[in-house]
Design an enzyme around this catalytic site. Sequence first.
Site, PDB file in Angstrom:
ATOM      1  N   HIS A 115       5.132  -5.678  -9.770  1.00  0.00           N
ATOM      2  CA  HIS A 115       4.671  -4.253  -9.481  1.00  0.00           C
ATOM      3  C   HIS A 115       3.661  -3.924 -10.679  1.00  0.00           C
ATOM      4  CE1 HIS A 115       6.483  -3.471  -5.834  1.00  0.00           C
ATOM      5  NE2 HIS A 115       7.577  -3.603  -6.363  1.00  0.00           N
ATOM      6  N   CYS A 172      -1.185  -5.019  -8.302  1.00  0.00           N
ATOM      7  CA  CYS A 172      -2.034  -4.031  -7.705  1.00  0.00           C
ATOM      8  C   CYS A 172      -2.982  -3.309  -8.662  1.00  0.00           C
ATOM      9  CB  CYS A 172      -1.308  -2.723  -6.875  1.00  0.00           C
ATOM     10  SG  CYS A 172      -0.135  -3.416  -5.440  1.00  0.00           S
TER      11      CYS A 172
END
Length: 208
Positions: A115, A172
Site C-alpha cells: 500500500h 498505487c
Amino acid sequence: MRKLSIILIGCGFTFFSWNLYSYLVGYTATTTIEDSQVTRQAKMLTKAQYPKNDVELYEDIPSIGESIGDLTIPKLKRTFPIIQGTSKSVLKKGVGHYTKSALPGENNNSVLSGHRDTVFRGLKDIKVHDKLFVSTVAGEFEYVVKKIRIVDAKDKTSLMPRPRGTLTLTTCYPFNYIGRAPERFVVVAELTSQNTRNGHSKKFITRP
C-alpha cells in the site's frame, strides 16, 4: 453555520484518524535496519511452476499468508516482511508477493506489492541505482534499481516474465491521492548478486 462548522470539524477528524491509523499499520509492519539484523526464518518454499535456474533455489511453493522472507531498502532504512499473496488481509501484514510471479532470486520477474500509505509510503524517494536486498530461505539476493515507471492502473506489463532475475515493486499512485488511485508506481530492479543457502555465490553483469 454552527452545524456546518461541526460537520467540517468531524470530517477533518475522521480523515486525520484514518491517515494516522494507516501510518501506524504500515510502520508496525516494518523494522528498522540494524547492523546485526537477524534474518527471519521462513518455511520451505517450492517453484515447480517457474522456469528452471542454474541452481534449484526452492523446494516448496509457499501457501497464501505464509512468510517468504524480508525486503530491505537501505534508502528508507527499513525492512519489510514479504508475505505470499496480495489480498487485503496479506497487505495489512507487510509486502505481498504476486503468486503468479517468480520467487525472489529466480531467473524471472518477482513482483511485490504494497500500500502507498503504509509499507510502500517511502517508495517515492527511491532513485535509479539504489539497492534493494531480499532475504529468503533460499539465500540473500541483491538488486539494483534500473527503472522507475508510472503506468495506468490497468497496465499489466509490470507482471510480465523477464529474461533475467528481476524484482518489481508496485504501489498505487499518486501517493497523496484520496480514494482509488488511477495509476501505479513501478520500481524495476535487476539481480546483481546472490549468496544462496547451498553455498553458491554469484555476481551478475548488469546493463548500464
